[in-house]
Write an enzyme that holds these catalytic residues in place. Structure first.
Site, PDB file in Angstrom:
ATOM      1  CB  CYS A 148     -15.571 -12.447 -55.788  1.00  0.00           C
ATOM      2  SG  CYS A 148     -16.583 -13.086 -57.089  1.00  0.00           S
ATOM      3  CB  CYS A 151     -16.625 -10.975 -59.115  1.00  0.00           C
ATOM      4  SG  CYS A 151     -17.557 -11.849 -58.208  1.00  0.00           S
ATOM      5  CG  ASP A 152     -13.716  -8.193 -58.752  1.00  0.00           C
ATOM      6  OD1 ASP A 152     -14.408  -7.858 -59.546  1.00  0.00           O
ATOM      7  OD2 ASP A 152     -13.782  -8.320 -57.594  1.00  0.00           O
TER       8      ASP A 152
END
Ligand SMILES: Cc1cc2nc3c(=O)[nH]c(=O)nc-3n(C[C@H](O)[C@H](O)[C@H](O)COP(=O)(O)OP(=O)(O)OC[C@H]3O[C@@H](n4cnc5c(N)ncnc54)[C@H](O)[C@@H]3O)c2cc1C
Length: 322
Positions: A148, A151-152
């Site tokens: 992701c 997300c990261d």
């Protein structure tokens, strides 16, 4: 993670009881549906499957869920969701649904250890990002291996990373990741991309993006963090070690919806089809989160779908029983 569940051992009579609502899945969508349904005094029964907290519990820190300025542990967030829903009367059973029958009402939900009947069902079984299934991948997930970018990506400021895949999501996420990374190398098994032309143009013109064509990765190296990947050219067979700080894998998602085949409408990838009220084609059966969402795949969007499904299911029960 340790599971702290209000374990239910239904007696013979209780197991025949018709539940007002059963929620299948305990990721962000299911847990948020449980909170809303519990606050509507429906005492929902959540069948958690194998993972309390869902995919979110796989990640070390979630920094983009509102209300946590310092971020929150993925597993911790699941526990908080669960506690909040339990406070209002949601019940949890650590069991996996093996079969459903939506052709009869009340609807039948079977698990490994029990059989339930319910007036409404919210399906929030989520999806799983497809994995490479190569050595190093599992051990280094959360330590440089990610599924992701949204997300990261932030964790890879000024780092060199590789992206695996050649479709829309690989290019979209690859371009997104250039906001943070020093370089993004896209490794693709073919010599042309499946992604749409606009995305291709964007990727080719981005000075931070490079490509390694006709290649797959066979191993991710590192102990506490990703250090390199072993790359094999599928045409020449040549192998090399490519140093990198991160590996982002975008080779598709598979929704966990096999269970509902033949009973509910789904698209060609298996995502459940719902109307604008989160309802499937069967009255009283709703779907929420990544089981029906091929696009956004975030905790915040999944909790939103879960809340919406529970609100609608509550209205449905009110109308049905009035
Ligand atoms: C490594 C990783 C990091 C991520 N990081 C972030 C991030 O930082 N921020 C962000 O917003 N998003 C992040 N995401 C995405 C986010 O976790 C998902 O979008 C979200 O968890 C989807 O929620 P969901 O409830 O729809 O499904 P899931 O989280 O997939 O939960 C599905 C639930 O269904 C259950 N289940 C499945 N089959 C059955 C069955 N047969 N019977 C009973 N239960 C069943 C599972 O046990 C689980 O409880 C990340 C995802 C991954 C994989």
């Amino acid at each position: 993670m340790e599971l702290k569940l209000n374990k239910i051992m239904p007696s013979e009579n209780e197991s025949k009881k018709v539940e007002k609502m059963i929620i299948i899945g305990a990721g962000p969508a299911g847990l948020s549906a449980a909170l809303y349904a519990a606050r509507a005094e429906l005492a929902p029964l959540v069948l958690t499957g194998m993972s309390l907290g869902g995919q979110a519990s796989l990640t070390h820190t979630i920094e983009n869920y509102p209300g946590f300025p310092e971020g929150v542990g993925g597993a911790e967030l699941g526990e908080l969701f669960q506690k909040q829903a339990e406070r209002f009367g949601a019940r949890f059973e650590f069991d996996t649904v093996t079969e459903v029958d939506f052709s009869v009402s009340p609807y039948i939900v079977k698990t490994y250890s029990s059989e339930y009947k319910a007036e409404t069902v919210i399906i929030s079984t989520g999806a799983n990002p497809n994995h490479l299934e190569i050595p190093g991948e599992v051990d280094l997930t959360g330590k440089g291996v990610s599924y992701c970018g949204t997300c990261d990506g932030w964790f890879f400021k000024d780092k060199d990373i590789v992206v695996i895949g050649g479709g829309d999501s690989a290019l979209e996420e690859g371009v997104f990741l250039t906001r943070f990374a020093k370089t993004v190398t896209i490794i693709h098994r073919r010599d042309e991309l499946r992604a749409g032309k606009i995305l291709q143009t964007r990727a080719f013109s981005n000075p931070k993006i490079r490509f390694i064509w006709d290649s797959i990765i066979e191993k991710i190296n590192g102990t506490t963090a990703v250090e390199s990947v072993r790359v094999r050219n599928v045409k020449t067979g040549e192998e090399s070690t490519f140093p990198t700080d991160g590996v982002f894998v975008f080779i598709g998602h598979t929704p966990n919806t096999d269970l509902f085949k033949g009973q509910l409408a789904m698209d060609e990838s298996g995502y459940l089809i719902v109307d604008d009220k989160m309802q499937t084609k069967i009255p009283g059966i709703y779907a929420a989160g990544e089981a029906m969402d091929p696009n956004f795949k975030q905790v915040v969007t999944s909790t939103g779908w879960g809340a919406s499904a529970a609100i609608q299911a509550t209205k449905y029960l009110e109308e049905k029983n009035s």
